[in-house]
Scaffold this motif. Structure first.
Motif, PDB file in Angstrom:
ATOM      1  N   LYS A 131       0.838  -1.209   0.000  1.00  0.00           N
ATOM      2  CA  LYS A 131       0.000   0.000   0.000  1.00  0.00           C
ATOM      3  C   LYS A 131       0.870   1.255   0.000  1.00  0.00           C
ATOM      4  O   LYS A 131       0.540   2.245  -0.680  1.00  0.00           O
ATOM      5  N   ILE A 132       1.972   1.226   0.742  1.00  0.00           N
ATOM      6  CA  ILE A 132       2.897   2.365   0.731  1.00  0.00           C
ATOM      7  C   ILE A 132       3.406   2.604  -0.689  1.00  0.00           C
ATOM      8  O   ILE A 132       3.441   3.747  -1.178  1.00  0.00           O
ATOM      9  N   LYS A 133       3.776   1.530  -1.360  1.00  0.00           N
ATOM     10  CA  LYS A 133       4.254   1.646  -2.743  1.00  0.00           C
ATOM     11  C   LYS A 133       3.173   2.265  -3.640  1.00  0.00           C
ATOM     12  O   LYS A 133       3.452   3.122  -4.488  1.00  0.00           O
ATOM     13  N   GLU A 134       1.939   1.843  -3.426  1.00  0.00           N
ATOM     14  CA  GLU A 134       0.816   2.372  -4.220  1.00  0.00           C
ATOM     15  C   GLU A 134       0.580   3.857  -3.955  1.00  0.00           C
ATOM     16  O   GLU A 134       0.202   4.607  -4.868  1.00  0.00           O
ATOM     17  N   LEU A 135       0.825   4.312  -2.727  1.00  0.00           N
ATOM     18  CA  LEU A 135       0.527   5.690  -2.339  1.00  0.00           C
ATOM     19  C   LEU A 135       1.669   6.660  -2.637  1.00  0.00           C
ATOM     20  O   LEU A 135       1.482   7.881  -2.507  1.00  0.00           O
ATOM     21  N   LEU A 136       2.826   6.173  -3.008  1.00  0.00           N
ATOM     22  CA  LEU A 136       3.975   7.050  -3.231  1.00  0.00           C
ATOM     23  C   LEU A 136       3.671   8.231  -4.164  1.00  0.00           C
ATOM     24  O   LEU A 136       4.086   9.364  -3.882  1.00  0.00           O
ATOM     25  N   PRO A 137       2.956   8.028  -5.282  1.00  0.00           N
ATOM     26  CA  PRO A 137       2.697   9.170  -6.175  1.00  0.00           C
ATOM     27  C   PRO A 137       1.930  10.314  -5.515  1.00  0.00           C
ATOM     28  O   PRO A 137       2.070  11.473  -5.937  1.00  0.00           O
ATOM     29  N   THR A 138       1.125  10.001  -4.482  1.00  0.00           N
ATOM     30  CA  THR A 138       0.361  11.067  -3.830  1.00  0.00           C
ATOM     31  C   THR A 138       1.253  12.009  -3.039  1.00  0.00           C
ATOM     32  O   THR A 138       0.820  13.122  -2.694  1.00  0.00           O
ATOM     33  N   LEU A 139       2.497  11.596  -2.757  1.00  0.00           N
ATOM     34  CA  LEU A 139       3.414  12.431  -1.973  1.00  0.00           C
ATOM     35  C   LEU A 139       4.106  13.486  -2.817  1.00  0.00           C
ATOM     36  O   LEU A 139       4.818  14.343  -2.286  1.00  0.00           O
ATOM     37  N   GLY A 140       3.924  13.429  -4.135  1.00  0.00           N
ATOM     38  CA  GLY A 140       4.613  14.368  -5.020  1.00  0.00           C
ATOM     39  C   GLY A 140       6.043  13.928  -5.259  1.00  0.00           C
ATOM     40  O   GLY A 140       6.355  12.734  -5.272  1.00  0.00           O
ATOM     41  N   ASN A 141       6.929  14.875  -5.442  1.00  0.00           N
ATOM     42  CA  ASN A 141       8.345  14.567  -5.657  1.00  0.00           C
ATOM     43  C   ASN A 141       8.997  14.197  -4.322  1.00  0.00           C
ATOM     44  O   ASN A 141       8.969  14.985  -3.375  1.00  0.00           O
ATOM     45  N   ILE A 142       9.560  13.000  -4.259  1.00  0.00           N
ATOM     46  CA  ILE A 142      10.205  12.556  -3.027  1.00  0.00           C
ATOM     47  C   ILE A 142      11.465  13.383  -2.799  1.00  0.00           C
ATOM     48  O   ILE A 142      12.269  13.613  -3.710  1.00  0.00           O
ATOM     49  N   LYS A 143      11.648  13.818  -1.546  1.00  0.00           N
ATOM     50  CA  LYS A 143      12.799  14.649  -1.197  1.00  0.00           C
ATOM     51  C   LYS A 143      13.724  13.969  -0.185  1.00  0.00           C
ATOM     52  O   LYS A 143      14.943  13.981  -0.345  1.00  0.00           O
ATOM     53  N   ILE A 144      13.135  13.395   0.865  1.00  0.00           N
ATOM     54  CA  ILE A 144      13.918  12.786   1.943  1.00  0.00           C
ATOM     55  C   ILE A 144      13.251  11.477   2.362  1.00  0.00           C
ATOM     56  O   ILE A 144      12.018  11.432   2.499  1.00  0.00           O
ATOM     57  N   VAL A 145      14.063  10.440   2.582  1.00  0.00           N
ATOM     58  CA  VAL A 145      13.579   9.183   3.163  1.00  0.00           C
ATOM     59  C   VAL A 145      14.449   8.883   4.373  1.00  0.00           C
ATOM     60  O   VAL A 145      15.681   8.970   4.311  1.00  0.00           O
ATOM     61  N   GLN A 146      13.799   8.560   5.482  1.00  0.00           N
ATOM     62  CA  GLN A 146      14.514   8.230   6.712  1.00  0.00           C
ATOM     63  C   GLN A 146      13.989   6.916   7.278  1.00  0.00           C
ATOM     64  O   GLN A 146      12.779   6.735   7.391  1.00  0.00           O
ATOM     65  N   CYS A 147      14.897   6.021   7.626  1.00  0.00           N
ATOM     66  CA  CYS A 147      14.519   4.779   8.295  1.00  0.00           C
ATOM     67  C   CYS A 147      15.454   4.585   9.489  1.00  0.00           C
ATOM     68  O   CYS A 147      16.677   4.561   9.311  1.00  0.00           O
ATOM     69  N   ASN A 148      14.890   4.466  10.666  1.00  0.00           N
ATOM     70  CA  ASN A 148      15.695   4.256  11.870  1.00  0.00           C
ATOM     71  C   ASN A 148      15.232   2.998  12.573  1.00  0.00           C
ATOM     72  O   ASN A 148      14.100   2.920  13.045  1.00  0.00           O
TER      73      ASN A 148
END
Length: 333
Positions: A131-148
């Motif tokens: 579902k996250i993969k499906e929703l990615l386009p709704t976020l616009g242009n990706i700028k930052i990804v953080q995983c901790n």
């Protein structure tokens, strides 16, 4: 599908606890070392496994459709290759292998023999992740990804006292990158593919990374992955675009509920996972692919595992973490 299990440690016990949910999998055999024979027999009786082996060759010579390898990291390649050489399909626990070169050898062998070869990496198979993969386009242009994924390890106390367990031992392909940050790499690569550049800045004690910061450069956006076994912090995954973000407060290996937070002030919470235990979805998909002879699906996931293996190998070498099996004729970028 007749399954042979190799190993008797924590991950194997975790798998066995959900095996009753896997209707197409028969627990045919379990194999371990002679010193673990009592544990093997206990697991056999508890979960209805038909046979116990203390010799891997004997297991491979038995009537099995697929082998599940849940042994220490440094043994993944050896055990997987031997199973493929014996014409067995294979599921190998994460991390796939210790080095990218080993991963390529296994991949080439499986494809040559038209055998199934899966890396057991949970997050790729969750409904929430899809579902996250499906929703990615709704976020616009990706700028930052953080995983901790920072989780203080009780084994680190022993490590500080001088007792080196496999989780912190280069000989066993241990360390924070291979144990925790590998989930972050899978999470990011599964969404965005291969990065343009990889850098790793580890905290190293006695030749192993007890924690570290991984930087993945995707050109138009940057990604930071933190994995720590020597300290803890609130766990979070954030995918930030110019129209909104996805925020998740669970580790990349369980990928539970997440929030979609848009710049216009709207928000929603999403949770589409259909099983509580993290290992169910992956094994359902493995058995379904084998049952339907869907090698194309298998090899697509294998391509994903190869990218992750290449990223971790480059990261380790740039961070100065060397395993005995490392071969510096491997191509790095």
């Amino acid at each position: 599908m007749k399954l042979g299990i190799v190993g008797a440690g924590m991950i194997v016990k975790d798998f066995l606890s959900i095996s009753h949910l896997l209707k197409d999998i028969e627990l045919e055999a379990i194999c371990g070392t002679p010193r673990s024979e009592d544990t093997l027999n206990e697991l056999k009786d508890k979960y209805g496994i038909k046979k116990v082996f203390c010799d891997y060759d004997e297991l491979l010579n038995s009537d099995l459709d697929i082998i599940y390898i849940g042994v220490p990291n440094n043994l993944h390649f050896e055990f997987a290759k031997k199973a493929l050489d014996a014409d067995k399909n294979v599921i190998v626990e994460k991390p796939f292998t210790s080095t990218y070169k080993e991963s390529l050898i296994l991949s080439d062998l499986a494809r040559k023999k038209k055998l199934f070869l899966f890396e057991a990496i949970t997050n790729q198979y969750f409904p929430n992740y899809k579902k996250i993969k499906e929703l990615l386009p709704t976020l616009g242009n990706i700028k930052i990804v953080q995983c901790n994924y920072s989780q203080y390890s009780s084994r680190y106390d022993s490590f500080k006292e001088g007792k080196v367990l496999p989780a912190f031992d280069p000989k066993f392909s241990g360390g924070a990158l291979m144990d925790l940050n590998i989930y972050n790499i899978h999470y990011v690569v599964g969404l965005f593919g291969k990065p343009e550049n990889v850098e790793y800045y580890p905290n190293i004690e006695r030749g192993i990374d007890t924690s570290g910061v991984l930087i993945l450069d995707y050109g138009k956006f940057k990604c930071v992955c933190v994995g720590a076994k020597d300290c803890k912090a609130p766990i979070a995954n954030n995918i930030q675009g110019d129209k909104g973000c996805i925020y998740q407060d669970t580790p990349a290996n369980v990928c539970k509920r997440f929030e979609l937070l848009m710049n216009d002030g709207t928000s929603s919470e999403v949770n589409e996972n259909n099983y509580e235990h993290r290992m169910v979805n992956e094994f359902i998909e493995f058995s379904d692919a084998v049952k339907n002879n869907d090698l194309e699906r298998c090899y697509k996931m294998l391509d994903h595992s190869l990218i992750v293996s290449e990223v971790q190998t480059i990261a380790r070498h740039k961070g100065g973490i060397i395993f005995p099996v490392d071969d510096f004729t491997e191509t790095e970028s």
